[in-house]
Design a protein around this motif. Structure first.
Motif, mmCIF file in Angstrom:
data_model
loop_
_atom_site.group_PDB
_atom_site.id
_atom_site.type_symbol
_atom_site.label_atom_id
_atom_site.label_comp_id
_atom_site.label_asym_id
_atom_site.label_seq_id
_atom_site.Cartn_x
_atom_site.Cartn_y
_atom_site.Cartn_z
ATOM 1 N N PRO A 45 0.813 -1.222 0.000
ATOM 2 C CA PRO A 45 0.000 0.000 0.000
ATOM 3 C C PRO A 45 0.847 1.273 0.000
ATOM 4 C CG PRO A 45 -0.927 -1.590 1.524
ATOM 5 C CD PRO A 45 0.401 -2.143 1.068
ATOM 6 N N THR A 46 1.955 1.278 0.721
ATOM 7 C CA THR A 46 2.822 2.460 0.787
ATOM 8 C C THR A 46 3.424 2.779 -0.575
ATOM 9 O OG1 THR A 46 3.332 1.964 3.089
ATOM 10 C CG2 THR A 46 4.846 3.450 1.938
ATOM 11 N N THR A 47 3.910 1.782 -1.260
ATOM 12 C CA THR A 47 4.524 1.987 -2.572
ATOM 13 C C THR A 47 3.489 2.416 -3.606
ATOM 14 O OG1 THR A 47 6.206 0.347 -2.041
ATOM 15 C CG2 THR A 47 5.918 0.890 -4.364
ATOM 16 N N LEU A 48 2.319 1.806 -3.588
ATOM 17 C CA LEU A 48 1.270 2.193 -4.525
ATOM 18 C C LEU A 48 0.811 3.623 -4.254
ATOM 19 C CD1 LEU A 48 -0.567 1.471 -6.869
ATOM 20 C CD2 LEU A 48 -2.175 0.504 -5.210
ATOM 21 N N ARG A 49 0.680 3.984 -2.996
ATOM 22 C CA ARG A 49 0.295 5.351 -2.630
ATOM 23 C C ARG A 49 1.315 6.354 -3.168
ATOM 24 N NH1 ARG A 49 0.257 4.647 2.604
ATOM 25 N NH2 ARG A 49 -1.704 3.547 2.475
ATOM 26 N N ALA A 50 2.609 6.049 -3.039
ATOM 27 C CA ALA A 50 3.662 6.939 -3.545
ATOM 28 C C ALA A 50 3.587 7.058 -5.070
ATOM 29 C CB ALA A 50 5.035 6.430 -3.117
ATOM 30 N N LYS A 56 -0.205 11.929 -9.871
ATOM 31 C CA LYS A 56 -1.095 13.081 -9.720
ATOM 32 C C LYS A 56 -0.334 14.404 -9.737
ATOM 33 C CE LYS A 56 -5.026 11.088 -7.294
ATOM 34 N NZ LYS A 56 -5.831 11.118 -6.055
ATOM 35 N N ALA A 57 0.890 14.389 -9.227
ATOM 36 C CA ALA A 57 1.703 15.606 -9.174
ATOM 37 C C ALA A 57 2.395 15.891 -10.506
ATOM 38 C CB ALA A 57 2.745 15.485 -8.061
ATOM 39 N N GLY A 58 2.242 14.996 -11.484
ATOM 40 C CA GLY A 58 2.847 15.202 -12.793
ATOM 41 C C GLY A 58 4.307 14.797 -12.867
ATOM 42 N N GLN A 59 4.811 14.139 -11.836
ATOM 43 C CA GLN A 59 6.225 13.769 -11.804
ATOM 44 C C GLN A 59 6.562 12.643 -12.773
ATOM 45 O OE1 GLN A 59 6.627 12.906 -7.643
ATOM 46 N NE2 GLN A 59 6.830 15.059 -7.089
ATOM 47 N N LEU A 60 5.559 11.983 -13.335
ATOM 48 C CA LEU A 60 5.806 10.872 -14.249
ATOM 49 C C LEU A 60 5.457 11.225 -15.690
ATOM 50 C CD1 LEU A 60 4.222 8.071 -12.014
ATOM 51 C CD2 LEU A 60 6.591 8.876 -12.034
ATOM 52 N N ASP A 61 5.116 12.471 -15.933
ATOM 53 C CA ASP A 61 4.655 12.894 -17.254
ATOM 54 C C ASP A 61 5.696 12.711 -18.358
ATOM 55 O OD1 ASP A 61 2.297 13.553 -16.054
ATOM 56 O OD2 ASP A 61 2.568 15.713 -16.188
ATOM 57 N N ASP A 62 6.965 12.762 -18.009
ATOM 58 C CA ASP A 62 8.017 12.648 -19.027
ATOM 59 C C ASP A 62 8.485 11.215 -19.273
ATOM 60 O OD1 ASP A 62 7.984 15.378 -19.402
ATOM 61 O OD2 ASP A 62 9.543 15.749 -17.921
ATOM 62 N N LEU A 63 7.936 10.262 -18.576
ATOM 63 C CA LEU A 63 8.328 8.866 -18.787
ATOM 64 C C LEU A 63 7.927 8.414 -20.174
ATOM 65 C CD1 LEU A 63 7.430 7.144 -15.402
ATOM 66 C CD2 LEU A 63 9.666 7.874 -16.207
ATOM 67 N N GLY A 64 8.812 7.704 -20.829
ATOM 68 C CA GLY A 64 8.503 7.176 -22.151
ATOM 69 C C GLY A 64 8.657 8.178 -23.272
ATOM 70 N N THR A 65 9.146 9.353 -22.984
ATOM 71 C CA THR A 65 9.370 10.340 -24.043
ATOM 72 C C THR A 65 10.868 10.578 -24.173
ATOM 73 O OG1 THR A 65 9.113 12.157 -22.475
ATOM 74 C CG2 THR A 65 7.157 11.500 -23.715
ATOM 75 N N ALA A 66 11.473 9.788 -25.024
ATOM 76 C CA ALA A 66 12.917 9.934 -25.207
ATOM 77 C C ALA A 66 13.234 10.318 -26.634
ATOM 78 C CB ALA A 66 13.629 8.636 -24.872
#
Length: 66
Positions: A45-50, A56-66
């Protein structure tokens, strides 16, 4: 493989591309996608929550864009 009680995400539309969640105990969460039901991701649960907070904070928006 043990049987789990799976619940479909309320954000999943009818039909394909549905996310299912199973929480057999307080320390484990299992995730699977309707197109690959034999592929199961296991987390805490802790890892999924993170992960959700980061998305939600947009910190993963650049993943997969290389």
């Amino acid at each position: 493989m043990p049987t789990h009680r799976w619940r479909k995400s309320s954000y999943s539309a009818q039909g394909a591309n549905c996310l299912y969640v199973s929480a057999p105990d307080n320390a484990t969460i299992r995730l699977r996608e309707s197109d690959e039901p034999d592929t199961i991701l296991t987390t805490t649960p802790t890892t999924l929550r993170a992960l959700i907070r980061s998305a939600k904070a947009g910190q993963l928006d650049d993943l997969g864009t290389a």
